[in-house]
Design a protein around this motif. Structure first.
Motif, PDB file in Angstrom:
ATOM      1  N   LEU A 118      39.456  32.905  29.015  1.00 37.03           N
ATOM      2  CA  LEU A 118      39.636  34.320  29.353  1.00 37.03           C
ATOM      3  C   LEU A 118      38.477  35.157  28.817  1.00 37.03           C
ATOM      4  CD1 LEU A 118      43.443  35.000  28.793  1.00 37.03           C
ATOM      5  CD2 LEU A 118      42.213  35.018  30.961  1.00 37.03           C
ATOM      6  N   ASN A 119      38.079  34.888  27.580  1.00 41.16           N
ATOM      7  CA  ASN A 119      36.972  35.646  26.986  1.00 41.16           C
ATOM      8  C   ASN A 119      35.646  35.326  27.659  1.00 41.16           C
ATOM      9  OD1 ASN A 119      38.510  37.099  25.154  1.00 41.16           O
ATOM     10  ND2 ASN A 119      38.456  35.443  23.660  1.00 41.16           N
ATOM     11  N   ARG A 120      35.450  34.090  28.043  1.00 44.82           N
ATOM     12  CA  ARG A 120      34.210  33.703  28.727  1.00 44.82           C
ATOM     13  C   ARG A 120      34.083  34.444  30.054  1.00 44.82           C
ATOM     14  NH1 ARG A 120      31.410  28.389  29.129  1.00 44.82           N
ATOM     15  NH2 ARG A 120      29.470  28.991  30.114  1.00 44.82           N
ATOM     16  N   VAL A 121      35.173  34.514  30.811  1.00 51.38           N
ATOM     17  CA  VAL A 121      35.149  35.249  32.080  1.00 51.38           C
ATOM     18  C   VAL A 121      34.899  36.733  31.809  1.00 51.38           C
ATOM     19  CG1 VAL A 121      36.550  35.958  34.077  1.00 51.38           C
ATOM     20  CG2 VAL A 121      36.556  33.567  33.322  1.00 51.38           C
ATOM     21  N   GLY A 122      35.419  37.245  30.692  1.00 44.16           N
ATOM     22  CA  GLY A 122      35.218  38.639  30.325  1.00 44.16           C
ATOM     23  C   GLY A 122      33.773  39.001  30.069  1.00 44.16           C
ATOM     24  N   GLY A 123      32.924  38.012  29.861  1.00 47.10           N
ATOM     25  CA  GLY A 123      31.505  38.257  29.659  1.00 47.10           C
ATOM     26  C   GLY A 123      30.676  38.041  30.907  1.00 47.10           C
ATOM     27  N   GLY A 124      31.340  37.779  32.030  1.00 49.13           N
ATOM     28  CA  GLY A 124      30.625  37.507  33.266  1.00 49.13           C
ATOM     29  C   GLY A 124      30.805  38.615  34.280  1.00 49.13           C
ATOM     30  N   ASP A 125      30.569  38.270  35.547  1.00 47.63           N
ATOM     31  CA  ASP A 125      30.642  39.289  36.588  1.00 47.63           C
ATOM     32  C   ASP A 125      32.015  39.370  37.256  1.00 47.63           C
ATOM     33  OD1 ASP A 125      30.505  36.908  37.939  1.00 47.63           O
ATOM     34  OD2 ASP A 125      28.822  37.460  39.219  1.00 47.63           O
ATOM     35  N   GLN A 126      32.991  38.580  36.795  1.00 50.90           N
ATOM     36  CA  GLN A 126      34.340  38.637  37.354  1.00 50.90           C
ATOM     37  C   GLN A 126      35.325  39.359  36.431  1.00 50.90           C
ATOM     38  OE1 GLN A 126      35.261  37.555  40.488  1.00 50.90           O
ATOM     39  NE2 GLN A 126      33.055  37.423  40.696  1.00 50.90           N
ATOM     40  N   GLY A 127      34.834  39.849  35.309  1.00 53.76           N
ATOM     41  CA  GLY A 127      35.710  40.534  34.377  1.00 53.76           C
ATOM     42  C   GLY A 127      34.913  41.215  33.293  1.00 53.76           C
ATOM     43  N   ASP A 128      35.628  41.840  32.376  1.00 54.00           N
ATOM     44  CA  ASP A 128      35.008  42.505  31.233  1.00 54.00           C
ATOM     45  C   ASP A 128      35.985  42.392  30.064  1.00 54.00           C
ATOM     46  OD1 ASP A 128      36.945  44.643  31.496  1.00 54.00           O
ATOM     47  OD2 ASP A 128      35.631  45.630  32.936  1.00 54.00           O
ATOM     48  N   PRO A 129      35.612  42.895  28.891  1.00 55.08           N
ATOM     49  CA  PRO A 129      36.534  42.779  27.762  1.00 55.08           C
ATOM     50  C   PRO A 129      37.901  43.430  28.012  1.00 55.08           C
ATOM     51  CG  PRO A 129      34.337  43.266  26.965  1.00 55.08           C
ATOM     52  CD  PRO A 129      34.286  43.382  28.470  1.00 55.08           C
ATOM     53  N   ASP A 130      37.941  44.519  28.770  1.00 58.02           N
ATOM     54  CA  ASP A 130      39.230  45.147  29.080  1.00 58.02           C
ATOM     55  C   ASP A 130      40.104  44.233  29.931  1.00 58.02           C
ATOM     56  OD1 ASP A 130      38.921  47.456  27.637  1.00 58.02           O
ATOM     57  OD2 ASP A 130      38.767  48.784  29.366  1.00 58.02           O
ATOM     58  N   THR A 131      39.527  43.673  31.005  1.00 59.26           N
ATOM     59  CA  THR A 131      40.354  42.815  31.861  1.00 59.26           C
ATOM     60  C   THR A 131      40.747  41.533  31.132  1.00 59.26           C
ATOM     61  OG1 THR A 131      38.399  41.879  32.974  1.00 59.26           O
ATOM     62  CG2 THR A 131      39.518  43.746  34.055  1.00 59.26           C
ATOM     63  N   ALA A 132      39.906  41.053  30.218  1.00 54.49           N
ATOM     64  CA  ALA A 132      40.276  39.876  29.411  1.00 54.49           C
ATOM     65  C   ALA A 132      41.480  40.213  28.531  1.00 54.49           C
ATOM     66  CB  ALA A 132      39.100  39.423  28.554  1.00 54.49           C
ATOM     67  N   TRP A 133      41.443  41.365  27.882  1.00 55.69           N
ATOM     68  CA  TRP A 133      42.534  41.805  27.007  1.00 55.69           C
ATOM     69  C   TRP A 133      43.824  41.972  27.813  1.00 55.69           C
ATOM     70  CZ3 TRP A 133      42.954  42.961  21.788  1.00 55.69           C
ATOM     71  CH2 TRP A 133      44.084  43.693  21.411  1.00 55.69           C
ATOM     72  N   ILE A 134      43.718  42.678  28.921  1.00 56.70           N
ATOM     73  CA  ILE A 134      44.899  42.948  29.750  1.00 56.70           C
ATOM     74  C   ILE A 134      45.431  41.651  30.346  1.00 56.70           C
ATOM     75  CG2 ILE A 134      45.747  44.147  31.806  1.00 56.70           C
ATOM     76  CD1 ILE A 134      43.564  46.325  31.136  1.00 56.70           C
ATOM     77  N   ALA A 135      44.539  40.752  30.769  1.00 56.84           N
ATOM     78  CA  ALA A 135      44.976  39.465  31.311  1.00 56.84           C
ATOM     79  C   ALA A 135      45.784  38.698  30.271  1.00 56.84           C
ATOM     80  CB  ALA A 135      43.774  38.638  31.772  1.00 56.84           C
ATOM     81  N   GLY A 136      45.342  38.720  29.012  1.00 59.36           N
ATOM     82  CA  GLY A 136      46.111  38.075  27.945  1.00 59.36           C
ATOM     83  C   GLY A 136      47.483  38.706  27.780  1.00 59.36           C
ATOM     84  N   SER A 137      47.543  40.031  27.877  1.00 60.69           N
ATOM     85  CA  SER A 137      48.831  40.733  27.769  1.00 60.69           C
ATOM     86  C   SER A 137      49.739  40.422  28.955  1.00 60.69           C
ATOM     87  CB  SER A 137      48.600  42.242  27.670  1.00 60.69           C
ATOM     88  OG  SER A 137      47.874  42.552  26.507  1.00 60.69           O
ATOM     89  N   VAL A 138      49.153  40.324  30.147  1.00 58.00           N
ATOM     90  CA  VAL A 138      49.922  39.955  31.340  1.00 58.00           C
ATOM     91  C   VAL A 138      50.512  38.556  31.155  1.00 58.00           C
ATOM     92  CG1 VAL A 138      49.664  39.263  33.764  1.00 58.00           C
ATOM     93  CG2 VAL A 138      48.803  41.479  32.990  1.00 58.00           C
ATOM     94  N   LEU A 139      49.690  37.620  30.685  1.00 57.45           N
ATOM     95  CA  LEU A 139      50.184  36.263  30.462  1.00 57.45           C
ATOM     96  C   LEU A 139      51.273  36.247  29.401  1.00 57.45           C
ATOM     97  CD1 LEU A 139      46.839  34.238  30.638  1.00 57.45           C
ATOM     98  CD2 LEU A 139      48.531  34.635  32.456  1.00 57.45           C
ATOM     99  N   ASP A 140      51.154  37.115  28.388  1.00 54.79           N
ATOM    100  CA  ASP A 140      52.208  37.213  27.369  1.00 54.79           C
ATOM    101  C   ASP A 140      53.544  37.619  27.981  1.00 54.79           C
ATOM    102  OD1 ASP A 140      50.534  36.495  25.262  1.00 54.79           O
ATOM    103  OD2 ASP A 140      50.246  38.556  24.549  1.00 54.79           O
ATOM    104  N   VAL A 141      53.565  38.639  28.833  1.00 55.87           N
ATOM    105  CA  VAL A 141      54.846  39.076  29.408  1.00 55.87           C
ATOM    106  C   VAL A 141      55.404  38.030  30.363  1.00 55.87           C
ATOM    107  CG1 VAL A 141      54.481  41.559  29.055  1.00 55.87           C
ATOM    108  CG2 VAL A 141      53.891  40.534  31.250  1.00 55.87           C
ATOM    109  N   VAL A 142      54.531  37.316  31.053  1.00 52.11           N
ATOM    110  CA  VAL A 142      55.009  36.247  31.934  1.00 52.11           C
ATOM    111  C   VAL A 142      55.648  35.131  31.103  1.00 52.11           C
ATOM    112  CG1 VAL A 142      54.294  34.444  33.574  1.00 52.11           C
ATOM    113  CG2 VAL A 142      53.422  36.781  33.821  1.00 52.11           C
ATOM    114  N   VAL A 143      55.006  34.749  30.005  1.00 49.14           N
ATOM    115  CA  VAL A 143      55.565  33.698  29.142  1.00 49.14           C
ATOM    116  C   VAL A 143      56.853  34.187  28.479  1.00 49.14           C
ATOM    117  CG1 VAL A 143      55.158  32.384  27.005  1.00 49.14           C
ATOM    118  CG2 VAL A 143      53.420  32.429  28.799  1.00 49.14           C
TER     119      VAL A 143
END
Length: 194
Positions: A118-143
């Protein structure tokens, strides 16, 4: 007969299946959350589509480089590097340094844990640190919705001994479907915070 507007979540033969009911329960958890789910550390809101794109890119990265349950920080190095020696010439030192650099560059791509991917993608052109953080939170609520436990979190869940690459892909796919179905649209976020 019930119809579903949520895309199919399980495209592989995974041991773990995240149902439409899980996503509905996750949406209820997100609505009741203490802090807004779609706002990242920058203080700006991201769209559901931006977060879904980040999760999709994480699947591609894990399929390409491989998944590992936990992160290891050891890098295999060449065994033919000379020990530190005060008698080394500058030429020997430069040669040893170049060999080390070459070994690092030529080292096989290491597999990624869920959090590092997730963090690696956050450093590329498909995401950023915000989307990495939010993606982790989304996965948390799903789990949390999947397990029924208020204390469940995606990263520890992904590191259980029983997890497989297919389980992680199923979780990421469910997270992307959740983000697309329940995340804010670009109309509600505005042009500057997407």
């Amino acid at each position: 007969m019930t119809t579903s507007t949520t895309p199919a979540l399980n495209t592989t033969a995974a041991a773990v299946v995240f149902s439409d009911e899980t996503l509905t329960a996750a949406a209820a958890l997100a609505d009741d959350a203490y802090s807004p789910l779609w706002i990242g550390p920058s203080g700006e809101q991201s769209t559901g589509e931006a977060v879904a794109r980040h999760l999709d890119a994480t699947i591609v990265l894990l399929d390409q480089d491989g998944w590992t349950r936990t992160t290891t920080y050891t890098t295999p190095t060449s065994t033919d590097l000379p020990a530190d020696d005060t008698g080394m010439t500058v030429k020997d030192m430069v040669r040893a340094l170049l060999r080390l650099i070459r070994d690092e560059i030529d080292a096989p791509v290491s597999r990624h844990s869920l959090s590092t991917a997730l963090n690696r993608v956050g450093g590329g052109d498909q995401g950023d640190p915000d989307t990495a953080w939010i993606a982790g939170s989304v996965l948390d609520v799903v789990v949390r919705a999947h397990t029924g436990s208020d204390s469940a979190r995606a990263f520890p869940w992904s590191e259980r001994l029983v997890r497989t690459h297919e389980d992680i892909v199923a979780l990421l796919t469910a997270g992307a479907a959740f983000a697309r179905a329940y995340g804010p649209s670009s109309d509600s976020v505005g042009a500057t915070a997407a």
